[in-house]
Design a protein around this motif. Sequence first.
Motif, mmCIF file in Angstrom:
data_model
loop_
_atom_site.group_PDB
_atom_site.id
_atom_site.type_symbol
_atom_site.label_atom_id
_atom_site.label_comp_id
_atom_site.label_asym_id
_atom_site.label_seq_id
_atom_site.Cartn_x
_atom_site.Cartn_y
_atom_site.Cartn_z
ATOM 1 N N VAL A 66 0.846 -1.199 0.000
ATOM 2 C CA VAL A 66 0.000 0.000 0.000
ATOM 3 C C VAL A 66 0.880 1.247 0.000
ATOM 4 O O VAL A 66 0.601 2.222 -0.694
ATOM 5 C CB VAL A 66 -0.962 -0.005 1.213
ATOM 6 C CG1 VAL A 66 -1.669 1.328 1.361
ATOM 7 C CG2 VAL A 66 -1.974 -1.135 1.088
ATOM 8 N N LYS A 67 1.973 1.189 0.740
ATOM 9 C CA LYS A 67 2.879 2.336 0.840
ATOM 10 C C LYS A 67 3.554 2.655 -0.489
ATOM 11 O O LYS A 67 3.930 3.787 -0.750
ATOM 12 C CB LYS A 67 3.905 2.076 1.935
ATOM 13 C CG LYS A 67 3.268 1.928 3.305
ATOM 14 C CD LYS A 67 4.241 1.426 4.344
ATOM 15 C CE LYS A 67 3.473 1.134 5.627
ATOM 16 N NZ LYS A 67 4.131 0.231 6.489
ATOM 17 N N ARG A 68 3.713 1.656 -1.353
ATOM 18 C CA ARG A 68 4.343 1.877 -2.658
ATOM 19 C C ARG A 68 3.472 2.719 -3.585
ATOM 20 O O ARG A 68 3.962 3.295 -4.551
ATOM 21 C CB ARG A 68 4.654 0.547 -3.341
ATOM 22 C CG ARG A 68 5.730 -0.233 -2.655
ATOM 23 C CD ARG A 68 6.100 -1.433 -3.474
ATOM 24 N NE ARG A 68 6.952 -2.332 -2.718
ATOM 25 C CZ ARG A 68 7.405 -3.470 -3.172
ATOM 26 N NH1 ARG A 68 7.089 -3.871 -4.390
ATOM 27 N NH2 ARG A 68 8.174 -4.228 -2.431
ATOM 28 N N LEU A 69 2.182 2.767 -3.302
ATOM 29 C CA LEU A 69 1.281 3.539 -4.156
ATOM 30 C C LEU A 69 1.606 5.029 -4.132
ATOM 31 O O LEU A 69 1.309 5.740 -5.094
ATOM 32 C CB LEU A 69 -0.180 3.314 -3.757
ATOM 33 C CG LEU A 69 -0.726 1.918 -4.013
ATOM 34 C CD1 LEU A 69 -2.164 1.823 -3.522
ATOM 35 C CD2 LEU A 69 -0.636 1.538 -5.478
ATOM 36 N N ASP A 70 2.232 5.501 -3.065
ATOM 37 C CA ASP A 70 2.609 6.915 -3.005
ATOM 38 C C ASP A 70 3.576 7.273 -4.129
ATOM 39 O O ASP A 70 3.473 8.336 -4.728
ATOM 40 C CB ASP A 70 3.248 7.256 -1.652
ATOM 41 C CG ASP A 70 2.249 7.197 -0.508
ATOM 42 O OD1 ASP A 70 1.027 7.354 -0.767
ATOM 43 O OD2 ASP A 70 2.682 6.990 0.632
ATOM 44 N N SER A 71 4.517 6.375 -4.408
ATOM 45 C CA SER A 71 5.506 6.659 -5.443
ATOM 46 C C SER A 71 5.147 6.054 -6.801
ATOM 47 O O SER A 71 5.701 6.451 -7.822
ATOM 48 C CB SER A 71 6.884 6.164 -5.014
ATOM 49 O OG SER A 71 6.859 4.771 -4.807
ATOM 50 N N ALA A 72 4.243 5.095 -6.816
ATOM 51 C CA ALA A 72 3.848 4.443 -8.073
ATOM 52 C C ALA A 72 2.344 4.186 -8.064
ATOM 53 O O ALA A 72 1.895 3.049 -7.966
ATOM 54 C CB ALA A 72 4.617 3.141 -8.249
ATOM 55 N N PRO A 73 1.535 5.235 -8.170
ATOM 56 C CA PRO A 73 0.081 5.072 -8.029
ATOM 57 C C PRO A 73 -0.572 4.195 -9.094
ATOM 58 O O PRO A 73 -1.650 3.666 -8.867
ATOM 59 C CB PRO A 73 -0.453 6.503 -8.096
ATOM 60 C CG PRO A 73 0.620 7.292 -8.743
ATOM 61 C CD PRO A 73 1.913 6.619 -8.410
ATOM 62 N N THR A 74 0.078 3.997 -10.223
ATOM 63 C CA THR A 74 -0.541 3.175 -11.272
ATOM 64 C C THR A 74 -0.450 1.679 -10.979
ATOM 65 O O THR A 74 -1.072 0.885 -11.683
ATOM 66 C CB THR A 74 0.078 3.479 -12.639
ATOM 67 O OG1 THR A 74 1.499 3.261 -12.563
ATOM 68 C CG2 THR A 74 -0.214 4.909 -13.066
ATOM 69 N N LYS A 76 -1.949 0.162 -8.786
ATOM 70 C CA LYS A 76 -3.313 -0.289 -8.471
ATOM 71 C C LYS A 76 -4.122 -0.611 -9.719
ATOM 72 O O LYS A 76 -5.169 -1.229 -9.638
ATOM 73 C CB LYS A 76 -4.028 0.745 -7.619
ATOM 74 C CG LYS A 76 -4.364 2.032 -8.338
ATOM 75 C CD LYS A 76 -5.046 3.019 -7.413
ATOM 76 C CE LYS A 76 -5.365 4.333 -8.031
ATOM 77 N NZ LYS A 76 -4.523 4.866 -9.068
ATOM 78 N N ASP A 77 -3.618 -0.217 -10.886
ATOM 79 C CA ASP A 77 -4.328 -0.468 -12.135
ATOM 80 C C ASP A 77 -4.020 -1.835 -12.736
ATOM 81 O O ASP A 77 -4.619 -2.217 -13.742
ATOM 82 C CB ASP A 77 -3.985 0.625 -13.159
ATOM 83 C CG ASP A 77 -4.423 2.002 -12.682
ATOM 84 O OD1 ASP A 77 -5.391 2.088 -11.906
ATOM 85 O OD2 ASP A 77 -3.783 2.992 -13.085
ATOM 86 N N PHE A 83 -4.632 -3.449 -3.480
ATOM 87 C CA PHE A 83 -3.635 -2.901 -2.572
ATOM 88 C C PHE A 83 -4.288 -2.437 -1.271
ATOM 89 O O PHE A 83 -4.396 -1.250 -1.000
ATOM 90 C CB PHE A 83 -2.859 -1.773 -3.260
ATOM 91 C CG PHE A 83 -1.934 -2.287 -4.322
ATOM 92 C CD1 PHE A 83 -0.606 -2.544 -4.022
ATOM 93 C CD2 PHE A 83 -2.398 -2.553 -5.597
ATOM 94 C CE1 PHE A 83 0.251 -3.047 -4.989
ATOM 95 C CE2 PHE A 83 -1.550 -3.063 -6.566
ATOM 96 C CZ PHE A 83 -0.222 -3.314 -6.268
#
Length: 124
Positions: A66-74, A76-77, A83
């Motif tokens: 989940v924390k990786r979404l801050d730097s790589a929001p895509t 989740k696609d 996530f």
Amino acid sequence: AATRAAQAALDAAHRAHQNVSVAVVDRDGRTLVTLRGDGAGPQSYESAVKKAYTAVSWNAPTSALVKRLDSAPTLKDIPGTLFLAGGAPVTAKGAPVAAVGVAGAPSGDQDETFAKAGVAALGR
């Protein structure tokens, strides 16, 4: 082994009075076992599968991902992923071989605690 892991996760949730669904996937993300506790919400089944798939894909607990979404929001696609906390990988010699996903508790932290109980059952 997959059934033992799933049952251990479901038992941990039951002891905590939580109604959840549990999924165990293999290294390729294929579902091996699913268990749905009495009273688990209809969304929990698919969420558990996706959490397990996500954990095995990245060989990491989904709470960390989940924390990786801050730097790589895509991230989740990516199809089939979710996530949210509640997925835990199963490793052998540091490599992912399976994962346990749990969904339906009031928090992802609880889901992940139950998933980790499933993983721990494999070491017994």
